[in-house]
Enzyme design. Structure first.
Site: not given
Length: 327
Positions: A228, A111, A296
């Site tokens: 992503e 992330s 995620h």
């Protein structure tokens, strides 16, 4: 440059370069620590992991101090981030990259940690890892796949062939550990066929794009992009962020693109993603596969930023192998 694989008894340091550990429930912290100890690791914590400011983070000085101390401590063999957030890129110009270069250690997170991982690789050549946070290990159910691939990448020397998880989840597991929603995994799909091999860079796309035009952006020559994004992205956001990467110097050297599974709130569909990719002339002839187990949603496999990937994609058949032994 690759740090040594972990062994039984090694110490890993938990640091909070993005959000603070104070937002993680005590029982989840205990489970995370126990899970890592079950892998044979000893767990220690940075001095400022629980420091909290108005942004649920901590000062740049505190975060840099914990990171430098983790790399400088000869007893520490690896570093795991607490959780993601929004401000990890604040640290990049304050890092002493010579400390990291002289004391190579495995650093893992995803992330917002994408900024830190790629910047370290770009400025030192040290392979870093996109994978579970410390907080991820506090997940009570549905974590076996994540732990297995983390163990393979961090402890074992063999190349890792990525096989899809049997099921996946996109729920807020930390709010209710017993009320989980698992869905059958249909596996990845091919958008553009081909074969590719190259150096892995990327991670969370909107965070990766914060590095554009800076000294912290890794070289895209011979790259395999792993991308992503989370629930905050829409198909339109993903489209323009992908276009921004295409505009980067060296993009013509990209060998392939691997896209992680989108969260349901993103409203991304297979049809929309195929349209986004195939509408871009710059991507013609580049292998693109999507809906893989990273990002995620849960579970996720760990991959090495600066390591290598080899991919074959033909029809419905996909073979993806990753390794951090680049010799």
């Amino acid at each position: 440059m690759r740090a040594e694989k972990w062994r039984q008894g090694d110490e890993i340091r938990i640091i909070s370069p993005s959000r603070t550990m104070s937002i993680i429930a005590a029982e989840q912290r205990e489970l995370s620590k126990q899970r890592l100890e079950d892998l044979g690791l000893r767990v220690s914590f940075g001095r400022h992991v629980e420091e909290t400011d108005i942004f649920l983070s901590s000062s740049i000085v505190s975060r840099i101090t914990d990171l430098h101390e983790a790399f400088l401590d000869p007893n520490v063999k690896g570093i795991l981030t607490t959780i993601g957030g929004f401000n990890c890129n604040q640290l990049l110009r304050h890092l002493d990259y010579s400390i990291i270069r002289a004391n190579p250690k495995r650093l893992c997170g995803y992330s917002d940690i994408t900024a830190l991982s790629n910047a370290i690789y770009a400025n030192t050549g040290l392979i870093t890892y996109s994978g579970p946070h410390f907080s991820t290990f506090g997940m009570l159910h549905g974590l076996a796949y994540t732990i297995d691939y983390f163990r393979k990448m961090m402890f074992e020397e063999d190349e890792v062939t990525v096989v899809s998880a049997a099921e996946w989840s996109d729920d807020s597991w930390y709010l209710n550990q017993e009320d989980r929603q698992f869905m059958q995994n249909e596996g990845p799909f091919v958008i553009q066929e081909g074969k590719a091999e190259g150096v892995i860079v990327g991670g969370n796309q909107c965070t990766f794009n914060l590095l554009h035009g800076t000294a912290y952006m890794p070289d895209l020559t011979n790259a395999i992009l792993f991308l992503e994004d989370d629930y905050e992205v829409s198909p339109l956001n993903f489209d323009r962020d992908l276009q921004s990467i295409i505009h980067q110097p060296g993009f013509a050297g990209v060998q392939g693109i691997v896209i992680g599974r989108f969260q349901k709130a993103s409203q991304m569909t297979r049809e929309l993603l195929i349209e986004i990719v195939t509408s871009k002339q710059e991507l013609a002839g580049i292998l693109v596969i999507a809906d893989l187990d990273f990002g995620h949603t849960s579970p996720q496999f760990t991959f090495p930023i600066g390591g290598r990937a080899s991919i074959e994609a033909n029809g419905r058949e996909i073979r993806l192998a990753i390794r951090d032994n680049v010799k």
